[in-house]
Design an enzyme around this catalytic site. Structure first.
Site, PDB file in Angstrom:
ATOM      1  N   ASP A 102       0.422  -1.062   0.537  1.00 21.66           N
ATOM      2  CA  ASP A 102       0.432  -0.216  -0.355  1.00 21.66           C
ATOM      3  C   ASP A 102       0.837   1.142  -0.276  1.00 21.66           C
ATOM      4  OD1 ASP A 102      -1.747   2.319   0.682  1.00 21.66           O
ATOM      5  OD2 ASP A 102      -2.728   1.145   2.089  1.00 21.66           O
ATOM      6  N   VAL A 103       0.923   2.111  -0.682  1.00 20.13           N
ATOM      7  CA  VAL A 103       2.162   3.318  -0.875  1.00 20.13           C
ATOM      8  C   VAL A 103       1.481   4.253  -0.413  1.00 20.13           C
ATOM      9  CG1 VAL A 103       2.437   2.692  -3.559  1.00 20.13           C
ATOM     10  CG2 VAL A 103      -0.071   4.904  -3.808  1.00 20.13           C
ATOM     11  N   ASN A 138       2.354   6.804  -9.861  1.00 19.72           N
ATOM     12  CA  ASN A 138       1.674   6.484 -10.344  1.00 19.72           C
ATOM     13  C   ASN A 138       0.339   6.036 -10.203  1.00 19.72           C
ATOM     14  OD1 ASN A 138      -0.220   5.765 -13.266  1.00 19.72           O
ATOM     15  ND2 ASN A 138      -0.074   3.546 -12.318  1.00 19.72           N
ATOM     16  N   TYR A 166     -11.116  16.148  -5.102  1.00 25.41           N
ATOM     17  CA  TYR A 166      -9.339  15.141  -6.444  1.00 25.41           C
ATOM     18  C   TYR A 166      -8.934  16.586  -6.639  1.00 25.41           C
ATOM     19  CZ  TYR A 166      -8.679  13.212 -10.675  1.00 25.41           C
ATOM     20  OH  TYR A 166      -7.973  12.582 -11.439  1.00 25.41           O
ATOM     21  N   LYS A 225      -4.766  16.870  -6.273  1.00 25.38           N
ATOM     22  CA  LYS A 225      -3.781  17.361  -7.584  1.00 25.38           C
ATOM     23  C   LYS A 225      -3.160  18.222  -7.516  1.00 25.38           C
ATOM     24  CE  LYS A 225      -4.531  12.970  -8.933  1.00 25.38           C
ATOM     25  NZ  LYS A 225      -4.083  11.976  -8.995  1.00 25.38           N
TER      26      LYS A 225
END
Length: 259
Positions: A56-57, A83, A162, A166
Protein backbone atom coordinates in the site's frame (compact mmCIF):
# COMPACT_ATOMS: atom_id res chain seq x y z
CA UNK A 1 26.97 -1.04 -17.90
CA UNK A 2 24.82 -1.40 -14.78
CA UNK A 3 21.09 -1.26 -15.50
CA UNK A 4 19.13 1.64 -14.07
CA UNK A 5 16.28 1.01 -11.66
CA UNK A 6 12.76 2.47 -11.61
CA UNK A 7 9.91 2.16 -9.13
CA UNK A 8 6.40 2.45 -10.62
CA UNK A 9 3.37 2.53 -8.33
CA UNK A 10 0.15 1.09 -9.68
CA UNK A 11 2.37 -0.67 -12.19
CA UNK A 12 0.19 -3.74 -12.64
CA UNK A 13 -2.55 -2.12 -14.73
CA UNK A 14 -3.52 0.92 -16.79
CA UNK A 15 -0.99 3.66 -17.43
CA UNK A 16 1.32 2.10 -14.86
CA UNK A 17 1.58 -1.20 -16.72
CA UNK A 18 2.55 0.55 -19.95
CA UNK A 19 5.04 2.79 -18.13
CA UNK A 20 6.55 -0.40 -16.71
CA UNK A 21 6.77 -1.83 -20.23
CA UNK A 22 8.45 1.35 -21.50
CA UNK A 23 11.19 1.21 -18.88
CA UNK A 24 11.58 -2.53 -19.37
CA UNK A 25 11.96 -1.94 -23.11
CA UNK A 26 14.90 0.34 -22.29
CA UNK A 27 16.58 -2.39 -20.19
CA UNK A 28 15.69 -0.96 -16.78
CA UNK A 29 15.08 -3.08 -13.72
CA UNK A 30 11.51 -2.15 -12.77
CA UNK A 31 9.96 -2.55 -9.31
CA UNK A 32 6.20 -2.26 -9.43
CA UNK A 33 4.17 -1.58 -6.28
CA UNK A 34 0.50 -2.50 -6.38
CA UNK A 35 -2.32 -3.59 -4.08
CA UNK A 36 -3.63 -5.96 -6.77
CA UNK A 37 -1.59 -9.07 -5.99
CA UNK A 38 -2.93 -11.17 -8.85
CA UNK A 39 -2.22 -8.59 -11.56
CA UNK A 40 1.10 -7.65 -9.99
CA UNK A 41 2.36 -11.21 -9.95
CA UNK A 42 1.13 -11.71 -13.49
CA UNK A 43 2.97 -8.60 -14.68
CA UNK A 44 6.20 -9.65 -13.01
CA UNK A 45 5.97 -13.19 -14.38
CA UNK A 46 6.61 -11.88 -17.89
CA UNK A 47 10.22 -10.90 -17.27
CA UNK A 48 13.03 -11.46 -14.73
CA UNK A 49 13.63 -7.69 -14.87
CA UNK A 50 10.18 -6.78 -13.52
CA UNK A 51 9.81 -7.21 -9.76
CA UNK A 52 6.51 -7.06 -7.92
CA UNK A 53 6.13 -5.66 -4.42
CA UNK A 54 2.69 -6.16 -2.91
CA UNK A 55 1.98 -3.11 -0.80
CA UNK A 56 0.00 0.00 0.00
CA UNK A 57 1.75 3.17 -1.20
CA UNK A 58 0.09 5.21 1.56
CA UNK A 59 2.18 3.30 4.13
CA UNK A 60 5.76 4.27 4.94
CA UNK A 61 6.76 0.61 5.40
CA UNK A 62 5.94 -0.10 1.75
CA UNK A 63 8.37 2.57 0.59
CA UNK A 64 11.05 1.32 2.95
CA UNK A 65 10.62 -2.14 1.44
CA UNK A 66 10.85 -0.74 -2.10
CA UNK A 67 14.03 1.14 -1.25
CA UNK A 68 15.53 -1.93 0.42
CA UNK A 69 14.75 -4.06 -2.64
CA UNK A 70 16.37 -1.56 -5.00
CA UNK A 71 19.37 -0.92 -2.78
CA UNK A 72 20.09 -4.49 -1.74
CA UNK A 73 19.48 -6.19 -5.07
CA UNK A 74 20.67 -3.53 -7.52
CA UNK A 75 22.65 -1.01 -5.49
CA UNK A 76 20.80 1.97 -6.94
CA UNK A 77 17.44 3.65 -7.55
CA UNK A 78 17.12 6.15 -10.39
CA UNK A 79 13.44 6.84 -11.03
CA UNK A 80 10.28 6.97 -8.91
CA UNK A 81 6.95 7.15 -10.77
CA UNK A 82 4.05 7.86 -8.41
CA UNK A 83 1.29 6.69 -10.72
CA UNK A 84 -1.23 5.16 -8.30
CA UNK A 85 -4.27 7.30 -7.52
CA UNK A 86 -8.05 7.38 -7.25
CA UNK A 87 -10.93 9.52 -8.39
CA UNK A 88 -14.56 9.38 -7.28
CA UNK A 89 -18.14 9.88 -8.36
CA UNK A 90 -18.99 13.27 -9.82
CA UNK A 91 -21.05 15.23 -7.32
CA UNK A 92 -20.97 18.63 -5.56
CA UNK A 93 -19.07 19.08 -2.31
CA UNK A 94 -22.07 19.09 0.04
CA UNK A 95 -23.00 15.55 -1.07
CA UNK A 96 -19.57 14.08 -0.25
CA UNK A 97 -18.84 12.33 3.02
CA UNK A 98 -15.73 12.67 5.15
CA UNK A 99 -14.59 9.19 4.20
CA UNK A 100 -14.37 10.04 0.50
CA UNK A 101 -12.53 13.27 1.25
CA UNK A 102 -9.98 11.49 3.43
CA UNK A 103 -9.47 8.62 0.96
CA UNK A 104 -8.85 11.06 -1.87
CA UNK A 105 -6.08 12.92 -0.09
CA UNK A 106 -4.69 9.77 1.50
CA UNK A 107 -4.22 7.96 -1.82
CA UNK A 108 -3.41 10.92 -4.08
CA UNK A 109 -1.16 13.02 -1.82
CA UNK A 110 0.23 10.95 1.06
CA UNK A 111 2.38 8.65 -1.17
CA UNK A 112 4.30 11.70 -2.42
CA UNK A 113 5.27 12.50 1.16
CA UNK A 114 6.05 8.88 2.04
CA UNK A 115 8.13 8.22 -1.08
CA UNK A 116 10.17 11.39 -0.59
CA UNK A 117 10.84 10.61 3.08
CA UNK A 118 12.21 7.18 2.24
CA UNK A 119 13.93 7.70 -1.07
CA UNK A 120 15.19 11.29 -1.24
CA UNK A 121 17.99 10.70 1.33
CA UNK A 122 19.19 7.68 -0.66
CA UNK A 123 19.13 9.62 -3.95
CA UNK A 124 20.99 12.53 -2.34
CA UNK A 125 23.69 10.15 -1.19
CA UNK A 126 23.68 8.43 -4.57
CA UNK A 127 24.08 11.82 -6.24
CA UNK A 128 21.24 11.66 -8.76
CA UNK A 129 17.60 10.79 -9.15
CA UNK A 130 14.24 11.65 -10.67
CA UNK A 131 10.74 11.75 -9.15
CA UNK A 132 7.64 11.86 -11.31
CA UNK A 133 3.96 12.18 -10.44
CA UNK A 134 0.80 11.93 -12.51
CA UNK A 135 -2.04 14.36 -12.09
CA UNK A 136 -4.81 12.57 -13.90
CA UNK A 137 -7.86 13.94 -15.60
CA UNK A 138 -10.48 11.24 -15.26
CA UNK A 139 -14.02 10.97 -16.51
CA UNK A 140 -16.52 11.26 -13.66
CA UNK A 141 -17.81 7.82 -13.23
CA UNK A 142 10.33 11.47 -11.89
CA UNK A 143 14.21 11.59 -11.21
CA UNK A 144 10.96 11.78 -9.55
CA UNK A 145 7.90 11.83 -11.51
CA UNK A 146 4.51 12.52 -10.02
CA UNK A 147 1.22 11.88 -11.78
CA UNK A 148 -1.36 14.62 -11.45
CA UNK A 149 -4.27 15.56 -13.74
CA UNK A 150 -5.69 18.31 -15.90
CA UNK A 151 -8.18 18.58 -13.04
CA UNK A 152 -5.33 20.48 -11.36
CA UNK A 153 -5.05 23.04 -14.15
CA UNK A 154 -8.59 23.02 -15.54
CA UNK A 155 -10.92 21.83 -12.76
CA UNK A 156 -14.31 20.30 -13.51
CA UNK A 157 -17.36 20.68 -11.30
CA UNK A 158 -18.22 17.71 -9.13
CA UNK A 159 -14.58 16.87 -8.36
CA UNK A 160 -13.60 19.71 -6.05
CA UNK A 161 -11.37 17.80 -3.66
CA UNK A 162 -10.06 15.39 -6.26
CA UNK A 163 -8.92 18.49 -8.17
CA UNK A 164 -7.55 19.96 -4.92
CA UNK A 165 -5.55 16.79 -4.21
CA UNK A 166 -3.91 17.08 -7.62
CA UNK A 167 -3.13 20.76 -7.05
CA UNK A 168 -1.49 19.80 -3.75
CA UNK A 169 0.74 17.32 -5.56
CA UNK A 170 1.64 19.94 -8.17
CA UNK A 171 2.79 22.55 -5.66
CA UNK A 172 4.58 19.95 -3.52
CA UNK A 173 6.43 18.76 -6.62
CA UNK A 174 7.50 22.32 -7.53
CA UNK A 175 8.66 22.95 -3.97
CA UNK A 176 10.70 19.75 -3.80
CA UNK A 177 12.24 20.61 -7.17
CA UNK A 178 13.62 23.75 -5.48
CA UNK A 179 14.61 21.99 -2.28
CA UNK A 180 16.61 19.20 -3.91
CA UNK A 181 18.05 20.77 -7.07
CA UNK A 182 20.41 20.15 -8.68
CA UNK A 183 20.72 16.56 -7.43
CA UNK A 184 17.13 15.34 -7.89
CA UNK A 185 14.56 16.46 -10.45
CA UNK A 186 10.84 16.50 -9.66
CA UNK A 187 8.19 16.78 -12.37
CA UNK A 188 4.51 16.07 -12.98
CA UNK A 189 2.53 14.78 -15.94
CA UNK A 190 -1.10 15.81 -16.40
CA UNK A 191 -2.81 13.32 -18.72
CA UNK A 192 -6.25 13.57 -20.20
CA UNK A 193 -8.63 10.67 -19.76
CA UNK A 194 -6.93 7.53 -21.01
CA UNK A 195 -7.83 4.29 -22.71
CA UNK A 196 -7.56 2.12 -19.60
CA UNK A 197 -9.73 -0.29 -17.63
CA UNK A 198 -10.87 2.67 -15.51
CA UNK A 199 -12.32 4.34 -18.61
CA UNK A 200 -13.98 1.11 -19.69
CA UNK A 201 -15.56 0.74 -16.26
CA UNK A 202 -16.82 4.30 -16.50
CA UNK A 203 -18.43 4.11 -19.93
CA UNK A 204 -19.65 0.53 -19.48
CA UNK A 205 -20.10 -2.11 -22.13
CA UNK A 206 -23.72 -1.55 -23.09
CA UNK A 207 -25.18 -0.40 -26.37
CA UNK A 208 -24.59 3.27 -25.53
CA UNK A 209 -20.95 2.87 -24.44
CA UNK A 210 -19.61 4.11 -27.78
CA UNK A 211 -21.83 7.17 -27.53
CA UNK A 212 -20.42 7.89 -24.08
CA UNK A 213 -16.89 7.49 -25.39
CA UNK A 214 -17.67 9.83 -28.27
CA UNK A 215 -18.88 12.51 -25.84
CA UNK A 216 -15.59 12.26 -23.95
CA UNK A 217 -13.53 12.44 -27.13
CA UNK A 218 -15.48 15.49 -28.27
CA UNK A 219 -14.21 17.34 -25.18
CA UNK A 220 -10.62 16.94 -26.37
CA UNK A 221 -9.26 19.11 -29.22
CA UNK A 222 -7.33 16.11 -30.58
CA UNK A 223 -10.64 14.17 -30.65
CA UNK A 224 -9.29 11.04 -29.01
CA UNK A 225 -8.47 9.82 -25.53
CA UNK A 226 -4.89 9.31 -24.40
CA UNK A 227 -3.36 5.98 -25.22
CA UNK A 228 -1.21 4.49 -22.43
CA UNK A 229 1.89 4.74 -24.61
CA UNK A 230 1.32 8.51 -25.01
CA UNK A 231 1.77 8.79 -21.26
CA UNK A 232 4.59 6.24 -21.02
CA UNK A 233 6.61 8.12 -23.66
CA UNK A 234 6.17 11.37 -21.72
CA UNK A 235 7.32 9.67 -18.52
CA UNK A 236 10.32 8.27 -20.34
CA UNK A 237 11.28 11.73 -21.58
CA UNK A 238 11.12 13.24 -18.08
CA UNK A 239 13.07 10.34 -16.63
CA UNK A 240 16.03 10.52 -18.99
CA UNK A 241 18.86 12.97 -19.56
CA UNK A 242 16.94 14.27 -22.57
CA UNK A 243 15.11 16.39 -19.98
CA UNK A 244 18.14 17.08 -17.78
CA UNK A 245 17.29 20.81 -17.57
CA UNK A 246 13.60 20.22 -16.78
CA UNK A 247 12.47 20.27 -13.16
CA UNK A 248 9.46 21.55 -11.24
CA UNK A 249 7.23 21.46 -14.28
CA UNK A 250 3.89 19.90 -15.21
CA UNK A 251 3.85 18.38 -18.68
CA UNK A 252 0.30 18.34 -20.01
CA UNK A 253 -0.28 15.25 -22.16
CA UNK A 254 -3.93 15.97 -22.67
CA UNK A 255 -4.69 16.41 -26.36
CA UNK A 256 -5.19 20.13 -25.79
CA UNK A 257 -7.77 19.73 -23.01
CA UNK A 258 -5.97 22.18 -20.72
CA UNK A 259 -5.93 25.04 -23.22
Amino acid sequence: MQAKVAVVTGGADGFGATITDRFHQESYQVIIIDINKEKGEQKASGSPNIHFLFGDVTQQDTWEQALALARDRFGRLDIVVNNAGITGAQSPVHTKDMGEYERTFNVNVRPIFCSARSIVPFMMEQGKGVFYRFNKWMVGAIQASNDISTGCTRPRPGFAFYNASKAAVSIATKTMALEYAPTIRFNCIAPAVGNTSMLQASIGSGADSQERLQRIEDLLPMKRVAQPMDIANAVWYLATDQSSFVTGTTLEVDGGRGI
